[in-house]
Design an enzyme around this catalytic site. Structure first.
Site, mmCIF file in Angstrom:
data_model
loop_
_atom_site.group_PDB
_atom_site.id
_atom_site.type_symbol
_atom_site.label_atom_id
_atom_site.label_comp_id
_atom_site.label_asym_id
_atom_site.label_seq_id
_atom_site.Cartn_x
_atom_site.Cartn_y
_atom_site.Cartn_z
ATOM 1 N N LYS A 16 41.324 -12.135 -7.846
ATOM 2 C CA LYS A 16 40.224 -13.091 -7.867
ATOM 3 C C LYS A 16 39.351 -12.883 -9.102
ATOM 4 O O LYS A 16 39.064 -13.832 -9.835
ATOM 5 C CB LYS A 16 39.371 -12.961 -6.604
ATOM 6 C CG LYS A 16 38.239 -13.982 -6.544
ATOM 7 C CD LYS A 16 37.233 -13.653 -5.445
ATOM 8 C CE LYS A 16 36.287 -12.554 -5.886
ATOM 9 N NZ LYS A 16 35.178 -12.341 -4.920
ATOM 10 N N ASP A 75 38.033 -17.130 -3.399
ATOM 11 C CA ASP A 75 36.920 -16.409 -2.790
ATOM 12 C C ASP A 75 36.718 -16.931 -1.374
ATOM 13 O O ASP A 75 37.552 -17.661 -0.839
ATOM 14 C CB ASP A 75 35.655 -16.553 -3.637
ATOM 15 C CG ASP A 75 35.184 -17.995 -3.743
ATOM 16 O OD1 ASP A 75 35.751 -18.881 -3.066
ATOM 17 O OD2 ASP A 75 34.232 -18.244 -4.497
#
Length: 215
Positions: A121, A140
């Protein structure tokens, strides 16, 4: 409607709703964005934006942070939570960048994820926003929640969600779809009380929720 049919409608409508989607984390270069993104784990962007000016005033680049005392860094980042681990990872990442990359943040997913504390991420966020490189889609909590509710994935696993989303959108738009889903997740499709009547996607949204007890 299949996920492949729904995806371009999601992208088009969200793009019209949020024509400007600047990153929420204040930064001026790839290093600052990497640090801010690491600090943002389990912490609000607003809090991170309060902490990073102090952090960067003391240690403005990887070379400076690589020489820092961990206790000093911990004190500065304490309010972001998990401060000991974050300080350790940031110093470790700084040292790796100095030793292996000449003090410059690398611009590939493999090199970024080799840094302490940097998972997919964070790497995807840095690549997309700092380098304009799209090797994946940052997943996320907002992207995870909305992609499942919208029927774009059947998974709750971030890695699998990323794999499901990537074929649904043009690669050049991978960074933007992250921003669009994040903005919509904050403004309308919130976790506890989504405002469905005000949602531009209501007519195509299956409104799915993960089963209780599912990760």
């Amino acid at each position: 409607m299949t996920a492949r049919e729904r995806a371009p409608i999601v992208f088009s409508r969200l793009r019209q709703t949020y024509p400007v989607t600047p990153p929420a984390l204040t930064h001026h270069n790839a290093w600052e964005l990497l640090v801010a993104t690491v600090l943002a784990a389990q912490c609000t962007d607003a809090r991170v934006n309060q902490v990073t000016p102090v952090l960067f005033s003391r240690w403005p680049d990887p070379a400076a942070l690589a020489r820092a005392d961990q206790a000093d860094v911990e004190e500065v980042v304490r309010s972001t939570g998990f401060f000991r681990n974050k300080a350790k990872n940031l110093i470790g990442a700084a040292r790796r960048i100095v030793d292996d990359h000449g003090g410059t943040v690398p611009a590939s997913l493999a090199e970024l994820t080799a840094l302490p504390g940097v998972a997919r991420k964070t790497a995807n966020i840095v690549l997309s926003n700092a380098f304009g490189v799209h090797e994946g889609i940052a997943v996320d909590t907002h992207v995870k929640r909305l992609s499942y509710r919208l029927g774009l994935t059947d998974s709750q696993d971030p890695v699998k969600i990323e794999q499901d989303l990537m074929p649904l959108f043009d690669q050049k738009d991978w960074g933007e779809i992250n921003h669009l889903l994040v903005y919509h997740g904050r403004a309308v499709c919130q976790a506890r009380k989504p405002d469905c009547p005000q949602c531009v996607l209501e007519d195509i949204c299956p409104k799915r929720e993960p089963k209780k007890g599912k990760a």
